[in-house]
Scaffold this active site. Structure first.
Site, PDB file in Angstrom:
ATOM      1  N   THR A  13     144.247  54.189 172.299  1.00 47.26           N
ATOM      2  CA  THR A  13     143.489  55.359 172.771  1.00 47.26           C
ATOM      3  C   THR A  13     144.408  56.552 173.012  1.00 47.26           C
ATOM      4  OG1 THR A  13     141.941  53.868 173.841  1.00 47.26           O
ATOM      5  CG2 THR A  13     141.916  56.147 174.592  1.00 47.26           C
ATOM      6  N   ARG A  46     149.040  48.526 164.102  1.00 46.44           N
ATOM      7  CA  ARG A  46     147.833  48.846 163.304  1.00 46.44           C
ATOM      8  C   ARG A  46     147.531  50.336 163.343  1.00 46.44           C
ATOM      9  NH1 ARG A  46     146.460  46.046 167.876  1.00 46.44           N
ATOM     10  NH2 ARG A  46     146.821  44.036 166.904  1.00 46.44           N
ATOM     11  N   LYS A 103     152.334  54.039 183.945  1.00 47.95           N
ATOM     12  CA  LYS A 103     152.575  54.064 185.400  1.00 47.95           C
ATOM     13  C   LYS A 103     153.131  52.755 185.917  1.00 47.95           C
ATOM     14  CE  LYS A 103     148.370  53.314 183.974  1.00 47.95           C
ATOM     15  NZ  LYS A 103     147.193  53.899 183.411  1.00 47.95           N
ATOM     16  N   GLU A 127     154.104  62.495 183.490  1.00 50.64           N
ATOM     17  CA  GLU A 127     152.931  63.166 184.074  1.00 50.64           C
ATOM     18  C   GLU A 127     151.628  62.431 183.727  1.00 50.64           C
ATOM     19  OE1 GLU A 127     152.618  66.476 185.918  1.00 50.64           O
ATOM     20  OE2 GLU A 127     150.874  65.207 186.236  1.00 50.64           O
ATOM     21  N   GLY A 132     145.536  60.876 184.918  1.00 53.14           N
ATOM     22  CA  GLY A 132     145.156  61.341 183.574  1.00 53.14           C
ATOM     23  C   GLY A 132     145.514  62.790 183.298  1.00 53.14           C
ATOM     24  N   ILE A 134     145.075  65.479 185.073  1.00 53.28           N
ATOM     25  CA  ILE A 134     145.401  66.395 186.183  1.00 53.28           C
ATOM     26  C   ILE A 134     146.925  66.517 186.292  1.00 53.28           C
ATOM     27  CG2 ILE A 134     145.095  66.891 188.635  1.00 53.28           C
ATOM     28  CD1 ILE A 134     142.874  64.808 188.735  1.00 53.28           C
ATOM     29  N   LYS A 203     150.057  54.132 190.657  1.00 50.72           N
ATOM     30  CA  LYS A 203     150.024  55.601 190.697  1.00 50.72           C
ATOM     31  C   LYS A 203     150.379  56.122 192.093  1.00 50.72           C
ATOM     32  CE  LYS A 203     146.553  55.730 187.029  1.00 50.72           C
ATOM     33  NZ  LYS A 203     145.108  55.605 186.752  1.00 50.72           N
TER      34      LYS A 203
HETATM   35  N1  HSE Z   1     142.830  52.649 183.469  1.00 51.10           N
HETATM   36  C1  HSE Z   1     143.230  53.902 183.974  1.00 51.10           C
HETATM   37  C2  HSE Z   1     142.069  54.508 184.759  1.00 51.10           C
HETATM   38  C3  HSE Z   1     143.654  54.796 182.852  1.00 51.10           C
HETATM   39  O1  HSE Z   1     140.937  54.096 184.555  1.00 51.10           O
HETATM   40  O2  HSE Z   1     142.302  55.394 185.567  1.00 51.10           O
HETATM   41  C4  HSE Z   1     144.303  56.080 183.286  1.00 51.10           C
HETATM   42  O3  HSE Z   1     145.491  55.863 183.979  1.00 51.10           O
END
Ligand code: HSE
Length: 426
Positions: A13, A46, A103, A127, A132, A134, A203
């Site tokens: 992703t 892949r 993280k 970062e 995500g 922010i 985090k």
């Molecule tokens: N699995 C994490 C979340 C992805 O849902 O926040 C982003 O760090």
């Protein structure tokens, strides 16, 4: 100016999102960075169907990327602890700057990685690892650098917030929403990291280190997940004027540092209570600025890629991305969970007979625990058990635990007492 060449390791992703942002926004990015940023190679087992790699040098060996002499910046997006650590250390050894969204890697192995990077004179940007899209790491490290940070608290796992929101708004089933979060690419490879709070603890560990200048110490972070939250708790919380959110809470006091992740009741009037779905929100309180709130999408390809590419641009601009935000770290005590003080929501099932509530109230008052609000539901026709819901004023966790143990030992109380911590965040 010479272009900067990037090698992307991991093509899921976030890897795919980063690839596409670098390709689609290439001209704008080059204008910002003052030089072109080129994807030199992608290391992945892949292809990613969302990416057009016809003109890209692909390899199945990520270590080839870490050693590729053409590459300036290795972007680690494979996730996990061990192989990722080996890859990052190999890249650093080969003189590459590193950008990562990992993280778990930073929270657990950050000290070793930063030491290696310092010795090699390269940057490590992370970062994208926290909240995500922010830019909260930059905000604390740069924008709020003048402040003594007093508290950092918020929603820092998008999957968990998505699950709680869908359960509350649409009455959906926990597992059903989790499956959708996985399909949308929000969840970790092992989704128990999301629902049991491990991802949020990674985090919070990082945020606390850059906020207070303390060492990274994931093992000292208290972690409780959302898998036991029931629809009843969500409804009772609302009756009391609260929302249940899965929060990371860290605060600095004279006694030490709070470092904890758990489901939390917060007043519905608080702005964080209104942050729903995959959105994250981080409230940072600084001595000079006072209360700030940073809000945005916490997971997903685009938002995470936005943060990854921002770190790449900083490095291309030859801005040294600092390891942590303090030159020297202070070993402040992280408070064991027994020593923290907070409010509580309690839910218990009691026999519907006279005097039970008084007995529970006596146990609490004998310990100096004060009740702020109480709901006792009418029993349904054929039921002899009634739910009692209480909000408890701020008290030390150890004393709350002792009282809960006494309440659970009463013959009139059925099973365990549900306890959810409450934060007013004021
Ligand atoms: N699995 C994490 C979340 C992805 O849902 O926040 C982003 O760090």
């Amino acid at each position: 100016m010479k272009p900067v060449k990037v090698g992307i390791c991991g093509f899921g992703t976030v890897g795919g999102g980063t690839f596409n942002v670098l390709v689609e926004n290439a001209a704008e990015i080059a204008r910002r960075a003052g030089r072109e940023i080129i994807i030199e190679q992608v290391g992945a087992r892949r292809e990613n169907p969302a990416c057009d790699t016809r003109n890209t040098n692909m390899t199945a060996d990520i270590f080839e990327v870490a050693r590729n002499p053409e590459i300036d910046i290795v972007v680690e997006l494979i996730g996990g602890y061990d192989v990722a650590k080996e890859l990052v250390l190999e890249a650093i050894k080969n003189g590459k700057h590193v950008v990562t969204a990992n993280k778990a890697l930073i929270a657990v192995h950050g000290a070793e990685i930063f030491a290696a990077a310092k010795e090699a004179g390269v940057s490590v940007g992370y970062e994208a690892g926290v909240a995500g899209g922010i830019p909260v790491i930059k905000a604390i490290r740069e924008g709020l650098a003048a402040n003594k940070i007093e508290r950092v608290a918020g929603i820092i796992n998008g999957t968990g917030n998505f699950i709680l929101t869908e359960m509350r708004d649409k009455g959906r089933d926990f597992n059903d929403v989790l499956a959708e979060a996985q399909a949308l690419g929000y969840a970790e490879a092992d989704p128990t990291f999301d629902v049991e709070g491990i991802d949020a603890a990674h985090k919070l560990t990082i945020l606390s280190s850059i906020a207070y200048g303390i060492p990274l110490q994931f093992d000292n972070c208290f972690t409780e997940g959302i898998s036991k939250i029931t629809r009843e708790d969500v409804q009772y919380a609302e009756e009391l004027g609260y929302r249940i959110k899965h929060l990371g809470v860290s605060a600095r006091s004279e006694k030490g540092i709070d470092l904890r992740v758990h489901p939390t009741l917060i007043p519905e009037t608080n702005m964080i209570a209104k942050v729903d779905g995959v959105m994250n929100a981080v409230a940072v309180k600084g001595s000079a600025v006072k209360d700030t709130l940073f809000c945005g999408p916490g997971a997903g390809a685009g938002p995470t890629a936005s943060a990854v590419v921002a770190d790449i641009i900083d490095i291309a601009r030859e801005i040294q991305v600092e390891a942590l935000s303090f030159d020297s770290l202070e070993d402040l005590k992280v408070l064991p969970i027994d020593e923290i003080e907070t409010g509580y929501y309690l839910r218990m099932e009691a026999l519907d007979k006279a005097g039970v509530l008084a007995t529970v109230a006596t146990i609490l008052s004998n310990k100096g625990i004060s009740i702020e609000a109480l709901i006792q539901k009418e029993p349904k026709d054929d039921e002899i058990l009634v739910p009692i819901i209480m909000l408890i004023h701020k008290v030390q966790e150890k004393i709350m635990n002792e009282a809960i143990a006494e309440i659970e030992a009463l013959a009139e109380i059925n099973g365990a007492v549900t306890r959810i911590r409450v934060e007013e965040l004021n």
